[in-house]
Design a protein around this motif. Sequence first.
Motif: not given
Length: 579
Positions: A1-20, A355-363
């Motif tokens: 399996x070719x090795x993937x690099x993390x790229x556009x999936x960065x739009x799904x990476x998030x910490x806790x929201x800052x507001x509040x 990342x796994x959720x955004x890429x549709x990885x099972x389980x």
Amino acid sequence: MPRKEISAAASRYTSRKIRGKGAGDQSWQQRAYDMYHQVPEVRFAASWISNAMSGVRLFAGRRDDDGSIAPAPPDHRAAQIVDQIAGGADGQAKMLGAFGKHLTITGEGWIIVRPNDQVLSPYAPEDGHDWRVLSVREVKQQSGKLTAEIDGEEVAIPEGDPEGMDPEGPVALRVWEPDPERAIEADSPVRSSLELLEELLLLNAAVKAIARSRITGRGIILVPKGTRFPSSTAQGNAEDDLIEIFMTIAETAIRDPESAAATVPIILELPADTISDFKHLTFESQFDELALKLRDEAVRRFATGLEIPAEILLGLGDVNHWGAWALTSEAIRLGIEPKARTVAHDLTQQWLRPILEAEGVEDWHRWLVWYDTSPLRVRTNRSETALQAFDRGVISAEALRRETGFDDSDAPTAKETQDRDDQNDDGQDQDDNAPNPNPDLPVDESEAPPDTLPAAASAGVGPGLLAAADGLIWCALTAAGEKLRRTPACPRSERAKARDVESARLHTLLPVQAEQVEQWRLLDGAWHRAPEIAGRYGLDPECLTASLDGYARELIAAGVEHEYRLVPSVLTGCVGDER
């Protein structure tokens, strides 16, 4: 399996929201960092945990229904993502080491991840990511905006909303130990000791003042001759003011601790009818000795408030300095693993699973970042002990390689083993009296129980003798374990936990040198029934006692657990001497 690099999936990476409401008042964290810089005990504890944390290995795992965690296959996407964290193993060691300090001092730290094609860091692939670990002082939250100070520059961080976050922007991951009262706030061992550490600083200042004080240290000598105060050259024959003399000498002693003023008492002459003999007056205070005792007590209290055994900081156990640590299981379990678990949990929730959720990885929800602390559990001096144990036949070749830092890939091939045996045979033919460099071992290296007993023992070693010898060995190790709980190998603070370990196996957890078996009398009185057993089976009592005693001593010094399958080899020499 070719090795993937993390790229556009960065739009799904998030910490806790800052507001509040945010993390609330964490002003104590600045005081905690001040204590790190001013109190050496705080620095030692934080650096010890940091150095140990850097030895933890991260890996991708899958949690099964029974709660167990199995490592991910190397070609699985989860394994690839975890391998890329912080740029690989070296970067992960530095990242975990940094969090060892942050979580100990302030209980909180930040990870800033940026696409490296924008920052061009020389420490990360251009198509990878640049990872930075920052302290709470380097990350600011104001009006719902997050700003990080990286290499002296202010970097704006998007708010962390997956729907509106810039896919090419940096990502901030907050890692913290939750406070039990308010989980959004951070907590740390240093936080609860801040007042104690302030007290320690005051005591340090008091001890420093005592050491530098000219008057306290040397006092005054009264000389019974005419009353006269020392005068300076500038004053001629005029008498000096006593207070001025005190201040002048004290200033000289402080400015130049090696001067005579710092080591010689002040001399005053008084009329002979005033005093009858020389007198030495000192200005010592009862607080002088008390300050030293209070300082030692403050250090001890701080040590007991840490999440590692106090002996590590106090230097009373086997672990007493930066190098050559003998990390106990309690130090790893209480001080290292919880912090590794905190970092792994945040990387799982805020990095891997999105990342796994955004890429549709099972389980995707079953995969997680996990940790391995086994590299920390190798005791010092185990290599030499392992060699001796291997020569005695009580551990396998696989165990020997593990304890000396090698793995199974370093094992000789079948051809190399055969060539070595042939060479040894040739050498033996040439000189029967020459020492054999590859002697036969008394125990087969196989982990499986032997199908047959050694030839010398086959005639005399029956089930009854094996059972009797096994019982003697087990009872001896049990008695040794009971005594071991009361030795320096088991510090007082650990003895309650040691009682939960079966006595006959305690030596596998506590480091014991070969000479300490005799020093602590661990096996005294252990073989009083050996002559009875020897008589029952027609063996030499002295031989049986010596064989059992030697075997038990080797097990204790090597930290190896007793196995029933090794009993025949222990008895071989005595059966050969059977009368």
